[in-house]
Structure formats: C-alpha cells, structure tokens
Design an enzyme around this catalytic site. Structure first.
Site, PDB file in Angstrom:
ATOM      1  N   ASN A   9       0.870  -1.182   0.000  1.00  0.00           N
ATOM      2  CA  ASN A   9       0.000   0.000   0.000  1.00  0.00           C
ATOM      3  C   ASN A   9       0.909   1.235   0.000  1.00  0.00           C
ATOM      4  OD1 ASN A   9      -1.805   2.045   0.514  1.00  0.00           O
ATOM      5  ND2 ASN A   9      -2.193   1.458   2.657  1.00  0.00           N
ATOM      6  N   TRP A  10       0.987   1.872  -1.178  1.00  0.00           N
ATOM      7  CA  TRP A  10       1.896   3.024  -1.295  1.00  0.00           C
ATOM      8  C   TRP A  10       1.351   4.267  -0.589  1.00  0.00           C
ATOM      9  CZ3 TRP A  10       3.485   3.000  -7.231  1.00  0.00           C
ATOM     10  CH2 TRP A  10       4.386   1.953  -7.442  1.00  0.00           C
ATOM     11  N   LYS A  11       0.068   4.234  -0.216  1.00  0.00           N
ATOM     12  CA  LYS A  11      -0.592   5.430   0.341  1.00  0.00           C
ATOM     13  C   LYS A  11      -0.398   6.594  -0.642  1.00  0.00           C
ATOM     14  CE  LYS A  11       0.294   3.569   4.867  1.00  0.00           C
ATOM     15  NZ  LYS A  11       0.177   3.762   6.284  1.00  0.00           N
ATOM     16  N   HIS A 100      -9.398   1.154   5.583  1.00  0.00           N
ATOM     17  CA  HIS A 100      -8.075   1.387   6.192  1.00  0.00           C
ATOM     18  C   HIS A 100      -8.260   2.357   7.363  1.00  0.00           C
ATOM     19  CE1 HIS A 100      -3.939   2.668   6.723  1.00  0.00           C
ATOM     20  NE2 HIS A 100      -3.573   1.604   6.027  1.00  0.00           N
ATOM     21  N   GLU A 102      -6.617   4.808   8.283  1.00  0.00           N
ATOM     22  CA  GLU A 102      -6.428   6.226   7.940  1.00  0.00           C
ATOM     23  C   GLU A 102      -7.718   6.794   7.343  1.00  0.00           C
ATOM     24  OE1 GLU A 102      -2.789   5.736   5.693  1.00  0.00           O
ATOM     25  OE2 GLU A 102      -1.747   5.272   7.562  1.00  0.00           O
ATOM     26  N   GLU A 171      -4.934  -4.824  11.190  1.00  0.00           N
ATOM     27  CA  GLU A 171      -3.924  -3.768  11.258  1.00  0.00           C
ATOM     28  C   GLU A 171      -4.092  -2.995  12.568  1.00  0.00           C
ATOM     29  OE1 GLU A 171      -2.315  -2.732   7.148  1.00  0.00           O
ATOM     30  OE2 GLU A 171      -3.988  -1.406   7.506  1.00  0.00           O
ATOM     31  N   GLY A 177       2.782   2.437  10.645  1.00  0.00           N
ATOM     32  CA  GLY A 177       3.710   3.535  10.393  1.00  0.00           C
ATOM     33  C   GLY A 177       4.495   3.973  11.616  1.00  0.00           C
ATOM     34  N   SER A 216       3.802  -2.036  10.294  1.00  0.00           N
ATOM     35  CA  SER A 216       5.270  -2.045  10.385  1.00  0.00           C
ATOM     36  C   SER A 216       5.883  -3.390  10.006  1.00  0.00           C
ATOM     37  CB  SER A 216       5.722  -1.604  11.780  1.00  0.00           C
ATOM     38  OG  SER A 216       5.298  -0.278  12.028  1.00  0.00           O
ATOM     39  N   GLY A 237       2.753  -1.134   4.290  1.00  0.00           N
ATOM     40  CA  GLY A 237       2.747   0.284   3.941  1.00  0.00           C
ATOM     41  C   GLY A 237       4.154   0.771   3.632  1.00  0.00           C
ATOM     42  N   GLY A 238       4.786   1.408   4.624  1.00  0.00           N
ATOM     43  CA  GLY A 238       6.083   2.068   4.439  1.00  0.00           C
ATOM     44  C   GLY A 238       7.118   1.211   3.725  1.00  0.00           C
TER      45      GLY A 238
HETATM   46  C1  PEP Z   1      -0.685   0.259   6.191  1.00  0.00           C
HETATM   47  O1  PEP Z   1      -0.806   1.453   6.008  1.00  0.00           O
HETATM   48  O2  PEP Z   1      -1.551  -0.516   5.761  1.00  0.00           O
HETATM   49  C2  PEP Z   1       0.474  -0.206   6.926  1.00  0.00           C
HETATM   50  C3  PEP Z   1       0.445  -1.401   7.401  1.00  0.00           C
HETATM   51  O3  PEP Z   1       1.516   0.688   7.075  1.00  0.00           O
HETATM   52  P1  PEP Z   1       2.989   0.377   7.654  1.00  0.00           P
HETATM   53  O4  PEP Z   1       3.448  -0.920   7.036  1.00  0.00           O
HETATM   54  O5  PEP Z   1       3.807   1.543   7.231  1.00  0.00           O
HETATM   55  O6  PEP Z   1       2.849   0.261   9.134  1.00  0.00           O
END
Ligand code: PEP
Length: 252
Positions: A9-11, A100, A102, A171, A177, A216, A237-238
């Site tokens: 997930n590039w956001k 999600h 966010e 999640e 993040g 993470s 994500g990141g």
């Molecule tokens: C996400 O946004 O779905 C996520 C899991 O982010 P990260 O891996 O950066 O914690």
C-alpha cells in the site's frame, strides 16, 4: 490451503519516474524466481493505476497484480472526488483496500460504509481487503479483541456468504507507520480470534478467508509473522515503497 498474499500500500506516495523504477526493479527480482503458491499486489494512488497497469502488462509481470486504496460506496453519480469500483476494475485492479484506519480516522468511515464499499468491490468482480484494528488505548484497556471482533461482526452481518470472496487485514492502529510491530504471537492471537468469530457464522468461510497482518511489516520481521498458522500474508505500507524491501517481504 490458503495462499500467502503480500499487498503493498503506497498510500499517497510515488510519481511517474519512481513508479517506473519500482515496477522494473520488482520485475527483475521476481523474474529470478518466487516461492510458489503465493500472490502479490501493489496499490498505487488512483492517478497512477493506469501507468502501473501498463508497466505490469508491458513487462508481462505475471506475478504482480494491481490494487487500489479505496472505492466509493456508490455505483455512479454525483459524488465529486469519489472513484467507483467499476472504474477500478476497468483500470485492471484485482484488489481494493476498504476501511483502512487512515480512512476510518481521517474521513470518519464507519463499519457500515466499509461494508457498503466491500459490496461494490465484490459486485465489480474484485476482491475487497477489509481492514480492522484497535487503537493503543483500546489495547491497553484490554478491549482489543472485543473491538476487532465487533468490527468483523458488522461485516458478517452485511456481507454474509460473500465474505468468502474477501480478504481481511488485521492492522493494529498503534503499529501502523510507527515501527512498533505486533509480536508474532500477539498478531497470531488476534488472527485466531478473528477466524473464530468468522467460524461462528460459517466454518467454511472461516477456513478459507485469508487474514493478512499489517503494521510495520519489514523484511526482518516478515518471516516470523508469516510462519504463524493464522497469518496468511501481509498488508505492507512504508516498507513497500522500497522495491528491494517489498521483494524481501514477498520472499519471506
Ligand atoms: C498500512 O498502512 O496498511 C500499513 C500497514 O503501514 P505500515 O506498514 O507503514 O505500518
């Protein structure tokens, strides 16, 4: 047996040049061979779906599917700024993330809206990735399982049998993040609780639905997480922004 699935997930990150580099680097890595029985996808921002779909097709990157980060709860009409599931399907998406944290936190999306989005995604012929998770306060007050299973129960009440065609992503919000990954055992316990909740509705659905962990995930913790019996892959994500890290997680 459930396949292992890794979704990046590039956001709100990327640009035309970096997207091209990313896809080419991942293609080179995947061509060297990937573990069998796994699925991989990447979810760029909406404006780059067409570019990424084109690159994946040109390179014949059979291993990698395309996904989107959200979809409208409506079919079509006067919804300025929204994107319909049917449009994402036309762009070549196979997966769509819904709910999600966010979106839930910054756009006040509630479980009913998340379920409505999942239905649109299913009706358009794609797989919704339904996100659930608790806040740090909810975990610290001993309510993590109650909160997450409550979110699952709402999805069950709307989606019923169609849940069999969805993915769930657990999640924990405190892990997204932040670099604070849930330990493999903490994640496994919640995945087990989610599967148990699904089994109360239907044992077959519970056995078949893949439950991904997100929060993470990095190359150095993916092996331990993915080895857990109820963890069927990751929503990343990141770390998915770095093609080498994404590849390493896909190979974990
Ligand atoms: C996400 O946004 O779905 C996520 C899991 O982010 P990260 O891996 O950066 O914690």
């Amino acid at each position: 047996m459930r396949p292992l699935i890794v979704i990046g997930n590039w956001k709100m990150n990327g640009n035309l040049a970096s997207n091209q580099d990313w896809i080419k680097t991942v293609a080179r890595g995947m061509e060297r061979g990937m573990p069998s029985g796994r699925k991989y996808a990447v979810c760029p921002p909406f404006p780059y779906l067409s570019q990424c779909a084109g690159l994946i097709k040109d390179i014949s990157l059979a291993f990698l599917s395309l996904g989107a980060q959200d979809a409208s709860a409506h079919i079509a009409g006067a919804y300025t700024g929204e994107v319909a599931a049917s449009m994402l399907k036309e762009m070549g998406c196979q997966y769509v993330i819904v709910g999600h944290s966010e979106r839930r936190q910054m756009h006040q999306e509630v479980d009913e809206a998340v379920a409505a989005k999942a239905l649109q995604v299913l009706d358009a012929g794609m797989t919704p990735v339904i996100c659930v998770g608790e806040t740090a306060d909810e975990r610290n007050s001993g309510r993590a399982e109650e909160v997450v299973c409550g979110q699952i129960a709402k999805q069950v009440s709307v989606l019923q049998d169609r849940l069999a065609d969805c993915l769930i992503a657990y999640e924990p919000i405190w892990a997204i993040g932040t670099g604070k990954v849930a330990s493999a055992q903490v994640a496994q316990d919640m995945h087990h609780a989610i599967r148990h909740q699904l089994a109360e509705f239907d044992e077959d659905v519970a056995a078949h639905v893949a439950i991904l962990y997100g929060g993470s995930v990095k190359p150095d913790n993916a092996v331990e997480l993915f080895a857990m019996p109820d963890i069927d892959g990751g929503l990343v994500g990141g770390a998915s922004l770095n093609p080498q890290d994404f590849l390493a997680i896909c190979q974990a």
